[in-house]
Design a protein around this motif. Structure first.
Motif, mmCIF file in Angstrom:
data_model
loop_
_atom_site.group_PDB
_atom_site.id
_atom_site.type_symbol
_atom_site.label_atom_id
_atom_site.label_comp_id
_atom_site.label_asym_id
_atom_site.label_seq_id
_atom_site.Cartn_x
_atom_site.Cartn_y
_atom_site.Cartn_z
ATOM 1 N N ALA A 106 0.850 -1.199 0.000
ATOM 2 C CA ALA A 106 0.000 0.000 0.000
ATOM 3 C C ALA A 106 0.885 1.249 0.000
ATOM 4 C CB ALA A 106 -0.888 -0.007 1.243
ATOM 5 N N MET A 128 -2.959 -3.987 -6.270
ATOM 6 C CA MET A 128 -3.644 -3.906 -4.977
ATOM 7 C C MET A 128 -4.724 -4.980 -4.955
ATOM 8 S SD MET A 128 -4.109 -2.907 -1.956
ATOM 9 C CE MET A 128 -2.605 -1.961 -1.963
ATOM 10 N N THR A 177 -7.430 1.376 -3.241
ATOM 11 C CA THR A 177 -7.010 0.661 -2.022
ATOM 12 C C THR A 177 -8.089 0.776 -0.952
ATOM 13 O OG1 THR A 177 -4.683 0.978 -2.520
ATOM 14 C CG2 THR A 177 -5.227 0.555 -0.209
ATOM 15 N N GLY A 181 -9.115 -2.796 -1.055
ATOM 16 C CA GLY A 181 -8.080 -3.390 -0.198
ATOM 17 C C GLY A 181 -8.469 -3.317 1.270
ATOM 18 N N CYS A 182 -8.918 -2.125 1.697
ATOM 19 C CA CYS A 182 -9.282 -1.905 3.108
ATOM 20 C C CYS A 182 -10.696 -2.374 3.423
ATOM 21 C CB CYS A 182 -9.248 -0.408 3.438
ATOM 22 S SG CYS A 182 -7.723 0.433 3.029
#
Ligand SMILES: NC(=O)C1=CN([C@@H]2O[C@H](COP(=O)(O)OP(=O)(O)OC[C@H]3O[C@@H](n4cnc5c(N)ncnc54)[C@H](OP(=O)(O)O)[C@@H]3O)[C@@H](O)[C@H]2O)C=CC1
Ligand SMILES: O=C(O)[C@@H]1CCC=N1
Length: 280
Positions: A106, A128, A177, A181-182
């Motif tokens: 990241a 990602m 992200t 991703g989060c």
């Protein structure tokens, strides 16, 4: 330039790191049929790598230099602040083996990563992914500044084995992200909060969690089944909100309590943190 032109289930994929995200990709790749002896992992502690190898059948290589010598695709899967020190003593091995380097870090731009690789090293792709990779359900973004089309395609093929892939501008990475991703952690926190409210109103913890998590999965499937994705949210909401019913009452209460603001704040905080990680 790396010599890899095409990804196959025999491509040697080596992970610098055996943690949460490397583990998710390894599990997904092997479940998809990638040759187990072509998935190599290393670690720092000598613990997580052997545990992952025992669980999945991938190969643990204790010596990082040996791992790089075998790698056709080298996945950087350590924490962002660890990568410069990790790669500094490995420059000659990277030059000799010339793997296609893939970063999942990241907040770490291709420009910054290039400074930790041998001068002029162009075979570098930034991705990602997310933890859904373990179930073949990652949503992965891919970007590059210097890799060839074949190299980007090889990386897209690798991550297609563990989910969906979009090639995006690197400038959008921080936002992507946050979104993919989060968000698995944010959704887990949201489901946990919903389940706790169910418990507060009398359900057992197990019944509440099962109901909340299954409803989230069904909602996601319904959203993704819509042809017009930008309008998918409105359509599913319309179908569930009976006029004058319970759902619209709850939705209005949630929006008055800041539902939209909560998500906007989470995305903005993640983007701000991504920028800080990139600067450090
Ligand atoms: N977790 C997630 O959902 C996602 C994470 N990412 C990115 O993935 C990366 C890894 O995150 P995550 O898996 O959560 O982190 P973890 O801490 O779980 O894993 C980091 C791994 O790096 C290894 N490592 C650290 N230093 C070295 C070294 N010198 N040599 C060899 N291995 C080393 C660690 O070894 P050891 O186990 O021995 O400590 C560990 O296995 C991060 O950059 C993160 O930004 C991207 C998308 C999603
Ligand atoms: O929290 C992090 O920084 C990493 C990146 C996306 C998910 N986990």
């Amino acid at each position: 330039m790396s010599e890899l032109t095409k990804f196959s289930d025999h491509t040697k994929v080596a992970f610098l790191g055996s943690g949460n995200m490397a583990g998710a990709i390894v599990r997904g790749l092997i479940a998809d049929g990638h040759q187990k002896d072509c998935v190599l992992v290393t670690d720092r502690s000598g613990k997580s790598g052997p545990a992952l190898a025992k669980e999945t059948g991938c190969t643990y290589v204790a010596e990082t230099k040996e791992l790089i010598a075998q790698a056709q695709i080298l996945i950087l899967a350590c924490k962002p602040h660890q990568v410069a020190d990790l790669l500094a003593p490995l420059q000659q091995e990277i030059k000799d083996s010339a793997p296609l380097v893939v970063s999942i870090l990241a907040g770490t731009s291709c420009e910054k990563l290039a400074k930790s690789l041998p001068d002029g090293y162009s075979s570098l792709v930034r991705v990602m992914p997310n933890v859904g990779a373990a179930l073949g359900q990652s949503t992965t973004a891919v970007a590059t500044q210097s890799a060839t089309e074949n190299e980007v395609q090889a990386v897209a093929d690798l991550f297609s084995a563990v989910g969906s892939v979009s090639v995006i501008d690197e400038g959008n990475f921080a936002t992507f992200t946050a979104m993919a991703g989060c968000s698995p952690a944010w959704f887990a926190a949201s489901v946990e909060a919903l389940a706790r409210a169910g418990v507060a109103n009398g359900l057992s913890a197990a019944t509440a969690m099962k109901a909340a998590a299954e409803a989230m999965r069904a909602s996601a499937d319904l959203l993704l089944a819509e042809e017009d994705l930008p309008l998918a949210g409105a359509e599913v909401i319309r179908r569930v909100c009976s006029p004058g019913g319970t759902t619209v009452a709850g939705l209005q209460a949630a929006e008055s309590a800041g539902l939209r603001h909560v998500w906007a704040a989470a995305v903005e905080a993640a983007i701000a943190r991504d920028t800080t990680l990139g600067a450090s």
